[in-house]
Design an enzyme around this catalytic site. Structure first.
Site, short mmCIF file in Angstrom:
data_model
loop_
_atom_site.label_atom_id
_atom_site.label_comp_id
_atom_site.label_asym_id
_atom_site.label_seq_id
_atom_site.Cartn_x
_atom_site.Cartn_y
_atom_site.Cartn_z
CG ASP A 10 -3.13 53.71 115.29
OD1 ASP A 10 -3.56 54.76 115.82
OD2 ASP A 10 -3.31 53.43 114.09
CD GLU A 129 -12.13 55.48 114.04
OE1 GLU A 129 -13.17 54.79 114.15
OE2 GLU A 129 -11.20 55.43 114.86
#
Lengths: 279, 212
Positions: A10, A129
């Site tokens: 990330d 997500e």
């Protein structure tokens, strides 16, 4: 089918960051050092996710992936802020092998279809997500910040019908916590799909990964924190990270035994008869 | 000795930088080609893949890159096709709509979804069974046979035991062609540029003639 072991990196403002439930991001270091190390350790694939791109309507991973591609010769999936055909072209020119779309596709379904038509199914991944709210799995966008009314089980079927090549599914409830994968979720969804599913969120140790790959039909395990924690110390000690890394994480991971070494993980899985790439 | 020069054909939809980095790692100089250019200065032409067959053919025609490709095939230049770049060398593909290819090989491309396969889009690592004769040096066969390479595809070339089939792989019970070779043209269904060190070494082994 050979299962894949995938590292997820990330990125926020050019740094590798990590949080919990996609929140509370802390800087761990430079993404290019981590990705090079993961390649040397025989990782199968690496996901680069710009976690603030959609929020700030930008996409700045090109510089990083372009650098990374000098040292890393396994596939790079690039996601975060992909919302136009130009964004995809730009990613592919700068080192991406596949791209992953979340917010840009939820907001504009036509974009998903168009992307599949131009770049072919296998170049287009969808990132989902999902947060379990009282037993209902809801789709979130903007890296877990924005709730939608979309049901995750319906969304996976819908994007499969659009012809996307693969789905990366993050369980927000488990992400960054090290409490293992949400096996029920991944079992249910992998049984519904005829395209590959990659599972993300919760791996703390090799056994978590074994359970995921043995008990469900997912095609790959996506791992972030546990890899970063394992290699952080080495990269930190080599002064590669210098002042940028947050050492608080080390104490946390050591206390909880929250760490996975890629080569050890692969040995562990091969011993347990999981079909993975061996050299 | 100057390093050999590889032309990488740019279709706008392919992973140009990845293939460029890998070829440079192996020892080539590279040049990205986006329009028809004189082929004489190039030692090898690379047609990388990623994208849909019909779009790629359309792009080759619009940019007149198709002349560049056909000329290199006709002049028996060293040529390497990768993934879609291999499929384009065949006669026809049904991807989205029936489209004619470069027809360097006469077979047609087929869709996995008509067959009993594990996944209709295959993404990941898969073994390749090589024909010994593919390699310039015999010992290389042992280094690469049944090793894992990285594949991303929903379409494939069916095995017909033709003499140009130099490597095959399986998706479920369906065997397909993963390596072809005819005179100076070689092509891979997988991505050697993304298959780790094994892939880089295969690129090296397949281009040894440039470095001896």
């Amino acid at each position: 089918m050979i299962k894949r072991i995938i590292a997820r990196i990330d990125i926020k403002n050019n740094f590798l960051v990590k949080g919990m439930h996609l929140e509370g991001l802390r800087i761990l270091g430079y993404p290019e050092f981590f990705s090079k190390k993961y390649f040397e350790e025989d990782i199968d694939e690496i996901i680069f996710q710009d976690v603030v791109a959609s929020l700030y309507k930008r996409n700045q991973l090109s510089e990083i992936t372009s650098k990374v591609s000098k040292d890393v010769f396994v596939p790079l999936i690039v996601g975060g802020g992909i919302r136009s055909i130009k964004d995809i072209e730009n990613s592919l020119i700068n080192g991406a092998d596949r791209v992953s779309i979340n917010t840009g596709g939820v907001n504009n379904k036509k974009f998903i279809k168009e992307a599949v038509n131009i770049f072919g199914s296998s170049t287009i991944n969808i990132t989902i997500e999902t947060l379990n709210i009282n037993g209902n799995y809801k789709v979130f966008t903007d890296s877990g910040r924005t709730e939608t009314n979309i049901d995750t089980f319906e969304w996976v079927k819908e994007v499969e019908d659009y012809g996307v090549g693969e789905i990366i599914l993050t369980s927000i409830n488990n992400e960054g916590t090290g409490k293992g994968y949400d096996l029920k979720l991944f079992e249910k969804i992998s049984n519904k799909l005829s395209i590959p599913l990659l599972a993300h969120g919760g791996a703390r140790n090799p056994d978590d990964v074994y359970k995921l790959l043995n008990d469900t039909n997912v095609d790959g395990a996506v791992i972030a924190s546990a890899f970063h924690f394992n290699y952080f110390k080495e990269l930190y000690e080599k002064k590669k990270i210098e002042q940028t890394g947050s050492t608080n994480f080390l104490n946390f991971s050591e206390k909880k035994n929250f760490s996975i070494n890629i080569k050890d993980l692969k040995k562990y899985l091969i011993n347990k008869k999981i079909d993975i790439r061996s050299l | 000795m100057t390093k050999p020069l590889a032309a990488i054909i740019n279709l706008n939809t392919n992973n140009i930088l990845s293939i460029r980095r890998a070829l440079e790692f192996v020892g080539f100089r590279t040049e990205i080609i986006s329009e028809n250019t004189n082929i004489d200065k190039f030692d090898m032409i690379v047609l990388p893949g990623v994208g849909a067959f019909n779009c790629a053919m359309q792009r080759l025609e619009e940019t007149s890159l198709i002349k560049f490709v056909n000329e290199s095939l006709n002049k028996e230049k060293y040529f390497m096709g990768i993934c879609l770049g291999m499929q384009l060398l065949f006669s026809e593909s049904p991807e989205f709509k029936k489209t004619k290819g470069l027809s360097f090989f006469s077979e047609k491309i087929e869709n996995f979804n008509k067959f009993n396969v594990n996944k209709k889009t295959f993404i990941g690592w898969n073994q390749v069974k090589f024909n010994k004769n593919f390699f310039i040096e015999d010992e290389d066969f042992l280094n690469f046979n049944e090793k894992y390479f990285y594949f991303v595809h929903s379409y494939f070339v069916d095995c017909k035991n033709q003499k140009y089939e130099y490597g095959t792989s399986f998706n479920g019970t369906k065997e397909f062609v993963s390596v072809v070779k005819r005179s100076n043209v070689i092509a891979f269904q997988f991505h050697p540029e993304k298959s780790g060190l094994t892939g880089l070494n295969l690129l090296k082994a397949s281009t040894k003639n440039f470095f001896s």
